[in-house]
Design a protein around this motif. Structure first.
Motif, PDB file in Angstrom:
ATOM      1  N   GLU A  75       0.830  -1.206   0.000  1.00 11.36           N
ATOM      2  CA  GLU A  75       0.000   0.000   0.000  1.00 11.36           C
ATOM      3  C   GLU A  75       0.866   1.258   0.000  1.00 11.36           C
ATOM      4  O   GLU A  75       0.577   2.225  -0.728  1.00 11.36           O
ATOM      5  CB  GLU A  75      -0.928   0.002   1.217  1.00 11.36           C
ATOM      6  CG  GLU A  75      -2.033  -1.037   1.165  1.00 11.36           C
ATOM      7  CD  GLU A  75      -1.560  -2.443   1.497  1.00 11.36           C
ATOM      8  OE1 GLU A  75      -2.330  -3.400   1.297  1.00 11.36           O
ATOM      9  OE2 GLU A  75      -0.397  -2.611   1.949  1.00 11.36           O
ATOM     10  N   GLU A  76       1.919   1.238   0.807  1.00 12.25           N
ATOM     11  CA  GLU A  76       2.817   2.397   0.858  1.00 12.25           C
ATOM     12  C   GLU A  76       3.554   2.588  -0.454  1.00 12.25           C
ATOM     13  O   GLU A  76       3.738   3.724  -0.913  1.00 12.25           O
ATOM     14  CB  GLU A  76       3.815   2.221   2.003  1.00 12.25           C
ATOM     15  CG  GLU A  76       3.214   2.353   3.391  1.00 12.25           C
ATOM     16  CD  GLU A  76       4.193   2.010   4.495  1.00 12.25           C
ATOM     17  OE1 GLU A  76       4.207   2.723   5.517  1.00 12.25           O
ATOM     18  OE2 GLU A  76       4.962   1.028   4.353  1.00 12.25           O
ATOM     19  N   ILE A  77       3.998   1.489  -1.069  1.00 13.31           N
ATOM     20  CA  ILE A  77       4.715   1.587  -2.346  1.00 13.31           C
ATOM     21  C   ILE A  77       3.829   2.234  -3.403  1.00 13.31           C
ATOM     22  O   ILE A  77       4.246   3.155  -4.121  1.00 13.31           O
ATOM     23  CB  ILE A  77       5.175   0.201  -2.824  1.00 13.31           C
ATOM     24  CG1 ILE A  77       6.201  -0.397  -1.864  1.00 13.31           C
ATOM     25  CG2 ILE A  77       5.773   0.288  -4.231  1.00 13.31           C
ATOM     26  CD1 ILE A  77       6.517  -1.854  -2.130  1.00 13.31           C
ATOM     27  N   VAL A  78       2.596   1.765  -3.506  1.00 10.10           N
ATOM     28  CA  VAL A  78       1.675   2.301  -4.514  1.00 10.10           C
ATOM     29  C   VAL A  78       1.348   3.760  -4.211  1.00 10.10           C
ATOM     30  O   VAL A  78       1.334   4.609  -5.114  1.00 10.10           O
ATOM     31  CB  VAL A  78       0.394   1.455  -4.582  1.00 10.10           C
ATOM     32  CG1 VAL A  78      -0.625   2.102  -5.523  1.00 10.10           C
ATOM     33  CG2 VAL A  78       0.716   0.038  -5.050  1.00 10.10           C
ATOM     34  N   THR A  79       1.117   4.067  -2.939  1.00  5.86           N
ATOM     35  CA  THR A  79       0.770   5.436  -2.554  1.00  5.86           C
ATOM     36  C   THR A  79       1.921   6.397  -2.834  1.00  5.86           C
ATOM     37  O   THR A  79       1.725   7.478  -3.414  1.00  5.86           O
ATOM     38  CB  THR A  79       0.383   5.495  -1.070  1.00  5.86           C
ATOM     39  OG1 THR A  79      -0.768   4.679  -0.842  1.00  5.86           O
ATOM     40  CG2 THR A  79       0.075   6.927  -0.651  1.00  5.86           C
ATOM     41  N   LEU A 103      -0.163  11.129  -9.511  1.00  4.90           N
ATOM     42  CA  LEU A 103      -1.280  10.235  -9.815  1.00  4.90           C
ATOM     43  C   LEU A 103      -1.847   9.637  -8.526  1.00  4.90           C
ATOM     44  O   LEU A 103      -2.115   8.432  -8.443  1.00  4.90           O
ATOM     45  CB  LEU A 103      -0.823   9.117 -10.765  1.00  4.90           C
ATOM     46  CG  LEU A 103      -0.290   9.569 -12.134  1.00  4.90           C
ATOM     47  CD1 LEU A 103       0.300   8.389 -12.887  1.00  4.90           C
ATOM     48  CD2 LEU A 103      -1.408  10.221 -12.952  1.00  4.90           C
ATOM     49  N   ALA A 104      -2.031  10.470  -7.538  1.00  3.62           N
ATOM     50  CA  ALA A 104      -2.491   9.985  -6.231  1.00  3.62           C
ATOM     51  C   ALA A 104      -3.885   9.356  -6.315  1.00  3.62           C
ATOM     52  O   ALA A 104      -4.150   8.324  -5.698  1.00  3.62           O
ATOM     53  CB  ALA A 104      -2.486  11.134  -5.218  1.00  3.62           C
ATOM     54  N   ASP A 105      -4.786   9.965  -7.081  1.00  2.58           N
ATOM     55  CA  ASP A 105      -6.138   9.419  -7.197  1.00  2.58           C
ATOM     56  C   ASP A 105      -6.119   8.068  -7.907  1.00  2.58           C
ATOM     57  O   ASP A 105      -6.828   7.130  -7.512  1.00  2.58           O
ATOM     58  CB  ASP A 105      -7.046  10.387  -7.957  1.00  2.58           C
ATOM     59  CG  ASP A 105      -7.346  11.652  -7.165  1.00  2.58           C
ATOM     60  OD1 ASP A 105      -7.137  11.640  -5.926  1.00  2.58           O
ATOM     61  OD2 ASP A 105      -7.766  12.648  -7.781  1.00  2.58           O
ATOM     62  N   GLU A 132      -5.046   5.387  -5.557  1.00  2.00           N
ATOM     63  CA  GLU A 132      -6.133   4.945  -4.681  1.00  2.00           C
ATOM     64  C   GLU A 132      -7.030   3.928  -5.379  1.00  2.00           C
ATOM     65  O   GLU A 132      -7.494   2.963  -4.760  1.00  2.00           O
ATOM     66  CB  GLU A 132      -6.954   6.150  -4.223  1.00  2.00           C
ATOM     67  CG  GLU A 132      -6.245   7.031  -3.206  1.00  2.00           C
ATOM     68  CD  GLU A 132      -5.942   6.272  -1.915  1.00  2.00           C
ATOM     69  OE1 GLU A 132      -6.814   5.498  -1.453  1.00  2.00           O
ATOM     70  OE2 GLU A 132      -4.830   6.443  -1.380  1.00  2.00           O
ATOM     71  N   ARG A 133      -7.249   4.134  -6.672  1.00  2.09           N
ATOM     72  CA  ARG A 133      -8.083   3.190  -7.410  1.00  2.09           C
ATOM     73  C   ARG A 133      -7.383   1.843  -7.573  1.00  2.09           C
ATOM     74  O   ARG A 133      -8.027   0.792  -7.499  1.00  2.09           O
ATOM     75  CB  ARG A 133      -8.454   3.784  -8.776  1.00  2.09           C
ATOM     76  CG  ARG A 133      -9.495   4.897  -8.684  1.00  2.09           C
ATOM     77  CD  ARG A 133     -10.094   5.213 -10.037  1.00  2.09           C
ATOM     78  NE  ARG A 133      -9.173   5.968 -10.881  1.00  2.09           N
ATOM     79  CZ  ARG A 133      -9.099   7.296 -10.879  1.00  2.09           C
ATOM     80  NH1 ARG A 133      -9.854   8.008 -10.056  1.00  2.09           N
ATOM     81  NH2 ARG A 133      -8.255   7.904 -11.685  1.00  2.09           N
ATOM     82  N   VAL A 134      -6.070   1.876  -7.810  1.00  2.00           N
ATOM     83  CA  VAL A 134      -5.307   0.626  -7.910  1.00  2.00           C
ATOM     84  C   VAL A 134      -5.409  -0.155  -6.601  1.00  2.00           C
ATOM     85  O   VAL A 134      -5.659  -1.371  -6.594  1.00  2.00           O
ATOM     86  CB  VAL A 134      -3.826   0.915  -8.244  1.00  2.00           C
ATOM     87  CG1 VAL A 134      -2.958  -0.337  -8.042  1.00  2.00           C
ATOM     88  CG2 VAL A 134      -3.687   1.417  -9.678  1.00  2.00           C
ATOM     89  N   LEU A 135      -5.248   0.538  -5.488  1.00  2.97           N
ATOM     90  CA  LEU A 135      -5.321  -0.121  -4.178  1.00  2.97           C
ATOM     91  C   LEU A 135      -6.724  -0.641  -3.900  1.00  2.97           C
ATOM     92  O   LEU A 135      -6.891  -1.719  -3.311  1.00  2.97           O
ATOM     93  CB  LEU A 135      -4.885   0.851  -3.081  1.00  2.97           C
ATOM     94  CG  LEU A 135      -3.399   1.200  -3.071  1.00  2.97           C
ATOM     95  CD1 LEU A 135      -3.108   2.276  -2.020  1.00  2.97           C
ATOM     96  CD2 LEU A 135      -2.547  -0.038  -2.799  1.00  2.97           C
ATOM     97  N   ALA A 136      -7.724   0.099  -4.318  1.00  2.00           N
ATOM     98  CA  ALA A 136      -9.105  -0.353  -4.109  1.00  2.00           C
ATOM     99  C   ALA A 136      -9.364  -1.650  -4.870  1.00  2.00           C
ATOM    100  O   ALA A 136     -10.029  -2.566  -4.365  1.00  2.00           O
ATOM    101  CB  ALA A 136     -10.085   0.730  -4.549  1.00  2.00           C
ATOM    102  N   ASP A 137      -8.831  -1.740  -6.083  1.00  2.00           N
ATOM    103  CA  ASP A 137      -8.988  -2.964  -6.868  1.00  2.00           C
ATOM    104  C   ASP A 137      -8.281  -4.139  -6.196  1.00  2.00           C
ATOM    105  O   ASP A 137      -8.794  -5.262  -6.168  1.00  2.00           O
ATOM    106  CB  ASP A 137      -8.443  -2.764  -8.278  1.00  2.00           C
ATOM    107  CG  ASP A 137      -9.316  -1.838  -9.118  1.00  2.00           C
ATOM    108  OD1 ASP A 137     -10.483  -1.608  -8.734  1.00  2.00           O
ATOM    109  OD2 ASP A 137      -8.825  -1.339 -10.156  1.00  2.00           O
TER     110      ASP A 137
END
Length: 353
Positions: free
Chosen positions: A179-183, A191-193, A196-201
């Motif tokens: 989660e931290e890596i993606v964020t 591309l913060a938004d 968030e969508r990648v993590l939600a998926d």
């Protein structure tokens, strides 16, 4: 120490720090004026409006990114996958000898590059017991170096920062969560938004697997890796442990007890073959790079003394790519490796119930 594919023990090479720094400055001046000798694939990102400057805090201070990065190099594990999940192709990535193909490209990375109709980025030598490939990185003329899940030292961070803005890990080496890596990657690229969508998926994928396997809930689990002289278990500081908890398992008390013998923040704990029966749990998850390695583990007297063996509650992940996909999972590998992991866990959990 076992073969930890994603925990590179970075250390200084034989070249002096002063020599490398001088070469870097000189080369940077030349490449700034010269022709493009960089990657075959420039970083490209989906349009997301104007870029807002961002400050990323990490173990070595703060990195201020003033303009949208367009040429990004990734170091370590997971940030390449995070970028590709966001639809952005790095200009340079490290070869992954463990789990990768003949060129050092992981299967889920190759799949995503094909999906994006993108060329393979420039492949850099993996920093395994060596420095990052400063000179080759320099030739790529990056404007950002992402290393949020790596083992770079403060000295290496300083040298990389002379080449381009560099983002290191938040606190401890090799302990950053997916989660931290993606964020961090999303924020760095503006591309913060989208992050968030990648993590939600990803959350939805893991939650679906958990819902389909209620037998996981409340069972204790311990992980095990085999070394030629010792056995190893991963601690709660390790991201691969987190995904097991997300699936509904609980970290076995024996793991917490062994963790007390390790250095603060350690992602694994070594223990002797004679102490193997100390690692008690409802389910035991083993990682083996090959069938030969699994056979060596299963022939070890210490391993055979473990109560999970007799109970038939051992889940096994075998194969370099299969191990790499879930230890720890990344923004791309989680969907690639999760089905096989869940199937192995389900069989062991059923025996434990």
């Amino acid at each position: 120490m076992p073969e930890f594919p994603f925990r590179r023990a970075f250390c200084l090479g034989r070249r002096s720090a002063a020599g490398i720094a001088a070469a870097a400055v000189a080369a940077l001046a030349l490449t700034a004026c010269g022709s493009d000798t960089g990657s075959k694939a420039d970083s490209s990102a989906p349009s997301s409006g104007s870029f807002e400057p961002v400050t990323i805090e990490h173990a070595f201070g703060k990195t201020e990114i003033q303009e949208k990065p367009t040429r990004v190099v990734t170091i370590g594990w997971g940030s390449t996958d995070a970028m590709l999940a966001l639809g952005v192709v790095p200009v340079g990535i490290e070869k992954q000898e463990y789990g990768g193909d003949a060129n050092g490209v992981l299967p889920w990375v190759a799949d995503k590059l094909t999906e994006l109709d993108a060329q393979t980025p420039t492949l850099l030598p993996s920093a395994n017991s060596a420095d990052p490939a400063y000179e080759q990185i320099l030739k790529l003329r990056p404007d950002l170096i992402l290393a949020p899940y790596s083992g770079i030292t403060e000295e290496q961070y300083g040298k990389l920062s002379k080449i381009a803005d560099t983002v290191a890990y938040p606190k401890q080496p090799w302990s950053t969560t997916m989660e931290e890596i993606v964020t961090v990657t999303g924020r760095s690229l503006g591309l913060a938004d989208e992050a968030e969508r990648v993590l939600a998926d990803i959350d939805a994928t893991v939650a679906k697997a958990k819902a389909e396997h209620p037998e996981f809930d409340g069972l204790t689990i311990a992980t095990l890796a085999y070394g030629s002289n010792e056995l190893y278990t991963y601690t709660q500081a390790d991201p691969r442990e987190q995904v097991l908890r997300d699936l509904g398992f609980e970290t076995a008390p024996s793991v917490l007890d062994l963790t007390k013998t390790a250095d603060p923040g350690a992602f694994y704990v070594p223990f002797s073959f004679e102490q193997a029966d100390r690692l008690t749990s409802d389910v035991l998850l083993t990682y083996s790079a090959s069938e030969d390695e699994l056979e060596a583990l299963e022939q070890n007297p210490g391993y055979r003394s473990m109560p999970q063996i007799e109970a038939g509650t051992v889940a096994k992940v075998v194969g370099e790519a299969e191990v790499a996909a879930v230890s720890p999972p990344t923004a791309l590998s989680v969907t690639w490796g999760l089905p096989e992991l869940v199937d192995a866990l389900a069989e062991a959990a059923t025996s434990a119930s």
